[in-house]
Design a protein around this motif. Structure first.
Motif, PDB file in Angstrom:
ATOM      1  N   UNK A  58      37.675 -62.768 -38.805  1.00  0.00           N
ATOM      2  CA  UNK A  58      37.687 -61.433 -38.209  1.00  0.00           C
ATOM      3  C   UNK A  58      36.394 -61.164 -37.446  1.00  0.00           C
ATOM      4  N   UNK A  59      36.549 -60.588 -36.265  1.00  0.00           N
ATOM      5  CA  UNK A  59      35.376 -60.185 -35.482  1.00  0.00           C
ATOM      6  C   UNK A  59      34.808 -58.863 -35.986  1.00  0.00           C
ATOM      7  N   UNK A  60      35.673 -57.992 -36.480  1.00  0.00           N
ATOM      8  CA  UNK A  60      35.180 -56.728 -37.009  1.00  0.00           C
ATOM      9  C   UNK A  60      36.131 -56.171 -38.062  1.00  0.00           C
ATOM     10  N   UNK A  61      35.560 -55.375 -38.959  1.00  0.00           N
ATOM     11  CA  UNK A  61      36.299 -54.647 -39.977  1.00  0.00           C
ATOM     12  C   UNK A  61      36.108 -53.166 -39.706  1.00  0.00           C
ATOM     13  N   UNK A  62      37.188 -52.412 -39.703  1.00  0.00           N
ATOM     14  CA  UNK A  62      37.114 -50.956 -39.596  1.00  0.00           C
ATOM     15  C   UNK A  62      37.585 -50.341 -40.911  1.00  0.00           C
TER      16      UNK A  62
ATOM     17  N   UNK B  28      31.462 -60.954 -36.783  1.00  0.00           N
ATOM     18  CA  UNK B  28      31.227 -62.187 -36.024  1.00  0.00           C
ATOM     19  C   UNK B  28      32.047 -63.364 -36.555  1.00  0.00           C
ATOM     20  N   UNK B  29      33.361 -63.196 -36.527  1.00  0.00           N
ATOM     21  CA  UNK B  29      34.311 -64.256 -36.890  1.00  0.00           C
ATOM     22  C   UNK B  29      34.173 -64.696 -38.341  1.00  0.00           C
TER      23      UNK B  29
ATOM     24  N   UNK C 154      29.079 -58.861 -48.177  1.00  0.00           N
ATOM     25  CA  UNK C 154      28.800 -60.265 -47.950  1.00  0.00           C
ATOM     26  C   UNK C 154      29.853 -60.840 -47.010  1.00  0.00           C
ATOM     27  N   UNK C 155      29.460 -61.805 -46.202  1.00  0.00           N
ATOM     28  CA  UNK C 155      30.412 -62.468 -45.309  1.00  0.00           C
ATOM     29  C   UNK C 155      30.205 -63.972 -45.354  1.00  0.00           C
ATOM     30  N   UNK C 156      31.296 -64.707 -45.095  1.00  0.00           N
ATOM     31  CA  UNK C 156      31.239 -66.150 -44.869  1.00  0.00           C
ATOM     32  C   UNK C 156      31.809 -66.385 -43.479  1.00  0.00           C
TER      33      UNK C 156
ATOM     34  N   UNK D 239      40.195 -57.263 -37.032  1.00  0.00           N
ATOM     35  CA  UNK D 239      40.655 -57.715 -35.727  1.00  0.00           C
ATOM     36  C   UNK D 239      40.005 -59.046 -35.403  1.00  0.00           C
ATOM     37  N   UNK D 240      40.791 -60.003 -34.941  1.00  0.00           N
ATOM     38  CA  UNK D 240      40.265 -61.306 -34.554  1.00  0.00           C
ATOM     39  C   UNK D 240      40.038 -61.352 -33.050  1.00  0.00           C
ATOM     40  N   UNK D 241      39.364 -62.403 -32.614  1.00  0.00           N
ATOM     41  CA  UNK D 241      39.077 -62.561 -31.185  1.00  0.00           C
ATOM     42  C   UNK D 241      40.363 -62.699 -30.380  1.00  0.00           C
TER      43      UNK D 241
END
Length: 243
Positions: A217-221, A41-42, A235-237, A68-70
């Motif tokens: 980033x919207x998602x990490x693969x 979520x970004x 963890x995310x910021x 990947x970004x929006x």
């Protein structure tokens, strides 16, 4: 499935299991890159402790991290282990164009070496085993039991430390991948050999492309040919909303 507010789902038939320590992803065999998709979520910063399991020093494994970004921009980091030697590379794409990147090697927070103008996908750093330099963290691909046995022989405690990775979006919008190094002897493409505990691969972003309010980033693969990968202490910021 959620962990620390993150959503995980299996990729290419991989199973995703939540454990007391974090998330365990089991693949479908070395012929298929099993993995996980993490919805961030970004997020401008994603970090995780990792154990990549079931690959010995004399085997080969490849683990690919992608964000990947929006806007559709992507960045990728690849860690490839061959006979105990680990190669690091990155690729950055923006507006359909491949960008160059820079590599920075640190030891205890101090810069040891850097290299710029690297083509996307090109490997410029290898982590090489040296019997005179004990591992800094649990080596990539080493099982927990094997790590504990090595710790007993060396009278050290590096099994307590996770192999860590991170993906960040910096002020201005440039992206970077950061990884802890298992074996501290690092060989650069230009022939230099330095000791380090951290490799950072950073997108080279032209001034005209910099952003006042960069999105994350919207998602990490994560895809790997290893039998399993464990993610702990994720963890995310997230990016701040500008009103």
């Amino acid at each position: 499935m959620e962990s620390h507010g993150l959503k995980h789902c299996g990729l290419n038939g991989a199973s995703v299991k939540r454990t007391e320590e974090g998330v365990r992803v089991e693949g479908q065999g070395s012929s298929v890159k099993g993995g996980v998709v993490i919805q961030t979520e970004a997020a401008t910063n994603w970090t995780a402790g990792m154990f990549i399991e079931g690959v010995g020093d004399e085997q080969t494994s490849q683990t690919v991290f992608s964000s990947t970004s929006k806007e559709g921009n992507t960045s990728t980091a690849t860690l490839e282990q061959v006979n105990g030697k680990v190669g690091y590379s990155a690729a950055f794409s923006r507006d359909g164009q491949q960008l160059t990147y820079s590599v920075f090697i640190y030891r205890d927070g101090a810069l040891q070496a850097s290299l710029g103008g690297i083509r996307s996908g090109e490997v410029t750093v290898h982590s090489v085993q040296n019997p005179e330099l004990p591992p800094i963290v649990r080596p990539l691909g080493m099982t927990y039991d094997a790590c504990m046995q090595a710790c007993f022989r060396l009278s050290c405690a590096y099994c307590e430390h996770l192999y860590n990775g991170a993906q960040r979006t910096l002020p201005g919008g440039a992206r970077e991948w950061q990884f802890d190094v298992s074996h501290p002897e690092l060989h650069l493409k230009d022939g230099r050999v330095v000791e380090g505990d951290e490799v950072v691969m950073r997108e080279e972003l032209h001034k005209s492309k910099r952003q006042l309010h960069p999105l994350g980033a919207e998602q990490i693969q994560i895809q790997t040919t290893a039998p399993a990968i464990e993610l702990r202490d994720e963890n995310v910021t997230r990016a701040c909303s500008i009103r």
